[in-house]
Design a protein around this motif. Structure first.
Motif, short mmCIF file in Angstrom:
data_model
loop_
_atom_site.label_atom_id
_atom_site.label_comp_id
_atom_site.label_asym_id
_atom_site.label_seq_id
_atom_site.Cartn_x
_atom_site.Cartn_y
_atom_site.Cartn_z
N GLY A 23 0.81 -1.20 0.00
CA GLY A 23 0.00 0.00 0.00
C GLY A 23 0.84 1.24 0.00
N PRO A 24 0.16 2.41 -0.02
CA PRO A 24 0.87 3.68 -0.14
C PRO A 24 1.77 3.97 1.05
CG PRO A 24 -1.50 4.05 0.17
CD PRO A 24 -1.29 2.58 0.06
N GLY A 25 3.05 3.71 0.84
CA GLY A 25 4.02 4.04 1.86
C GLY A 25 4.12 3.03 2.97
N THR B 210 3.59 10.12 -8.01
CA THR B 210 3.15 11.42 -8.48
C THR B 210 3.33 12.50 -7.42
OG1 THR B 210 0.89 10.93 -7.76
CG2 THR B 210 1.46 10.41 -10.06
N PHE B 211 3.52 13.71 -7.89
CA PHE B 211 3.73 14.86 -7.01
C PHE B 211 2.50 15.06 -6.12
CE2 PHE B 211 3.54 19.61 -6.47
CZ PHE B 211 4.61 19.70 -5.59
N GLU B 212 2.76 15.08 -4.80
CA GLU B 212 1.74 15.27 -3.77
C GLU B 212 0.69 14.16 -3.74
OE1 GLU B 212 0.30 19.29 -4.14
OE2 GLU B 212 2.01 20.07 -3.01
N GLY B 213 1.02 12.98 -4.32
CA GLY B 213 0.14 11.82 -4.21
C GLY B 213 0.33 11.12 -2.88
N ASP B 214 -0.35 10.00 -2.68
CA ASP B 214 -0.32 9.30 -1.38
C ASP B 214 1.08 8.84 -1.01
OD1 ASP B 214 -3.02 9.69 -1.06
OD2 ASP B 214 -3.59 7.68 -1.76
N GLU C 150 10.60 18.40 -9.04
CA GLU C 150 9.45 18.18 -8.17
C GLU C 150 8.43 17.23 -8.81
OE1 GLU C 150 9.02 19.76 -4.78
OE2 GLU C 150 11.07 19.39 -5.44
N HIS C 151 8.29 17.30 -10.12
CA HIS C 151 7.29 16.48 -10.80
C HIS C 151 7.87 15.20 -11.39
CE1 HIS C 151 3.74 19.14 -10.61
NE2 HIS C 151 4.64 20.10 -10.52
#
Length: 566
Positions: free
Chosen positions: A165-167, A213-217, A293-294
């Protein structure tokens, strides 16, 4: 009641047996972070096997930094924490900024004993740094230096390197690291999930979730775990009264296209190139920062990591070493983020500025030896021949391409290139390769090359009296590079500060014109041996150079009397 106790005992018995086995195993083969140096029990070094705790099929190389088991009061002990840049990749540890910093300190304060304990390891995240905190505190360091944060996504226990899962949840990772201390758990892990040997680079192996992705989970999970772990690490160091210096991170912006496929990142990078060509440096750097950043293959830490570092430094009274506030052209990087030798020297100087030390410093030689230069280039060739720099190749195709590079170096006809290829291929140990290259240079009359290779050998064989004496002798007669001569003799004196070595160091510093550095060295020799002819002669030279001819004459007369004594 008796039946209940019997059933309870039956349930607990297996666990009791496991505890007994674990305790016995730990007593028989304790997992120590530091071990004695073979043949020198008064010295300790970082256990090279310790890194296995954090990886399943990879053992990161660690620096060989012998330090005294019982720390004397007059020793300045520095511990450094971080990833591959701190470890020195693509160079060996003695070209990394921690050892370059030690050279800076020794040059500024030639009589100060300095110990550097570099705990930097390839591909480790903040989870590993946090786990090392108790071991660091046990060393009673005068200061801890931290350069870390690039590995929060794809490093060991990184937010993007797993599949849960995310992180993943932080407590799961912390529990896993805690369980890895168990001998039984480690043995079971070897059985259930045995190591899988791979010819892929560590970068390719470490990627679990390639597109972040930038600022994703997953992006946010990486920032969160860095904040939580570094907060715990800095709090622990503060509680132990240890001075901490933490640096912001730098990476290659103008010279590294995005490693991922994000269209915003690609467009921003092209814009940066166009603006740079139009001499719009402000607009160019803004675009390059946006591209990083992206970039959804996150081997370069985003700006949010540096913002977190600045906040935590202030919260925990750590000294901020703001490397990111400086300009970092692509010429200071070997790849996407690892500094060149000149880049490491710059990081060292910036850290040195944060210390309360004399400002003046004799010039230092940061250029690697020829063997090291070839070794580093081969490391970079191997790295860039695989994911994410070169995509679409199988492991066999990557290996065949690199094998051709190795063959080119082997057949180059150059001793250093050939030896570097042998080292990379595992055919020749590095100390042996350095010695053979130094001997070859001496035989051809190239004393400068011989000396710079001996400097490297001193780090691998710091207790070898023959190598030390040979290095000092060469440095004393070399007039090609006084900065190198001074650093070599200073390095020898750091391990064996006898009067002969100190006299040689003072002589080199005088040849450099560094009278104020030479002065305390000569005073120390005079305190130990007031009739040393070499010291008396060099002191007379120093006094002449500083305009005190009356005292110079007195020292020269003492020198003549000392020489006349049979």
């Amino acid at each position: 009641m008796r039946a209940f106790l019997f059933r309870l005992g039956a349930i607990c018995l297996p666990f009791l047996v496991l505890v007994i086995i674990e305790v016995t195993w730990q007593l028989a083969a304790p997992d120590r972070p530091f071990i004695a140096v073979p043949g020198r029990p008064e010295y300790m070094t970082f256990n090279p096997e310790r890194g296995a705790r954090y990886f399943r099929d990879f053992l990161p190389q660690v620096a060989f930094n012998p330090f005294l088991k019982d720390k004397p009061d007059d020793v300045l002990r520095l511990v450094t924490l971080g990833g591959s840049s701190t470890a020195g990749y693509p160079y060996h540890f003695y070209h990394a900024f921690p050892e370059r910093l030690a050279a800076e300190i020794r040059a500024r304060m030639p009589l100060r004993r300095v110990e550097v304990i570099n705990l930097g390891m390839t591909a480790v995240s903040s989870h590993v740094l946090r786990d090392l905190a108790p071991a660091v505190a046990s060393l009673s360091p005068d200061a801890v230096l931290i350069y870390a944060g690039h590995n929060e996504y794809y490093g060991a226990f990184g937010a993007g390197s797993g599949a849960a899962g995310p992180g993943q949840r932080l407590w799961v990772k912390r529990t896993t690291i805690w369980l890895k201390r168990s001998k039984i758990f480690a043995a079971l892990q070897q059985i259930v999930a045995p190591p899988v040997q791979s010819d892929r680079t560590m970068m390719a192996q470490s990627v679990g979730n390639a597109a972040i992705t930038f600022e994703g989970d997953v992006y946010l999970a990486g920032i969160r775990q860095f904040r939580v772990n570094m907060d715990a690490l800095l709090r622990s160091l503060l509680d132990h009264g240890i001075s901490t210096y933490i640096a912001t991170l730098v990476s290659n912006l103008e010279g590294q296209p995005p490693l991922g496929q994000d269209s915003v990142a690609s467009t921003a990078f092209r814009e940066g190139q166009a603006r740079l060509s139009a001499f719009d440096s402000v607009g160019a750097w803004s675009a390059f920062h946006r591209a990083r950043e992206h970039d959804d293959v996150r081997f370069r830490a985003p700006a949010a990591i540096n913002a977190t570092i600045r906040e935590l430094a202030e919260a925990h009274r750590a000294k901020l070493v703001d490397l990111a506030a400086l300009s970092w052209p692509d010429t200071l990087f070997t790849d996407h983020l690892h500094p060149t030798a000149a880049g490491h020297a710059r990081i060292a100087r910036t850290f040195a500025m944060a210390f309360d030390m004399p400002a003046a410093v004799p010039s230092l030689q940061s250029k690697p030896d020829a063997l090291e230069h070839a070794f580093a280039q081969l490391q970079i060739d191997r790295l860039k021949g695989g994911f994410p720099f070169t995509k679409g190749l199988t492991a066999d195709e990557e290996l065949r391409t690199f094998s051709r590079h190795l063959e080119t170096y082997l057949r180059s006809g150059n001793m250093a290139d050939s030896m570097a290829a042998h080292v990379v291929a595992g055919k020749t140990p590095l100390p042996e390769a350095l010695l053979r290259t130094a001997r070859d240079a001496q035989d051809s009359g190239d004393t400068l090359s011989a000396l710079i290779h001996l400097r490297a050998l001193l780090y691998w064989q710091p207790f070898n009296a023959t190598v030390r004496q040979e290095a000092v002798t060469l440095a004393a007669i070399s007039h090609h590079d006084l900065a190198l001569s001074g650093e070599v003799v200073q390095l020898v004196c750091a391990r064996a500060p006898d009067t002969d070595c100190l006299n040689a160091l003072a002589a080199v510093r005088l040849r450099q014109g560094e009278t104020e550095v030479a002065r305390p060295i000569l005073k120390e020799v005079e305190a130990r041996d007031p009739d040393s002819p070499v010291m008396l002669f060099n002191t007379a030279r120093l006094l002449v150079m500083t305009g005190d001819t009356t005292r110079a004459r007195a020292y020269f007369e003492r020198y003549q009397r000392a020489r006349a004594v049979p």
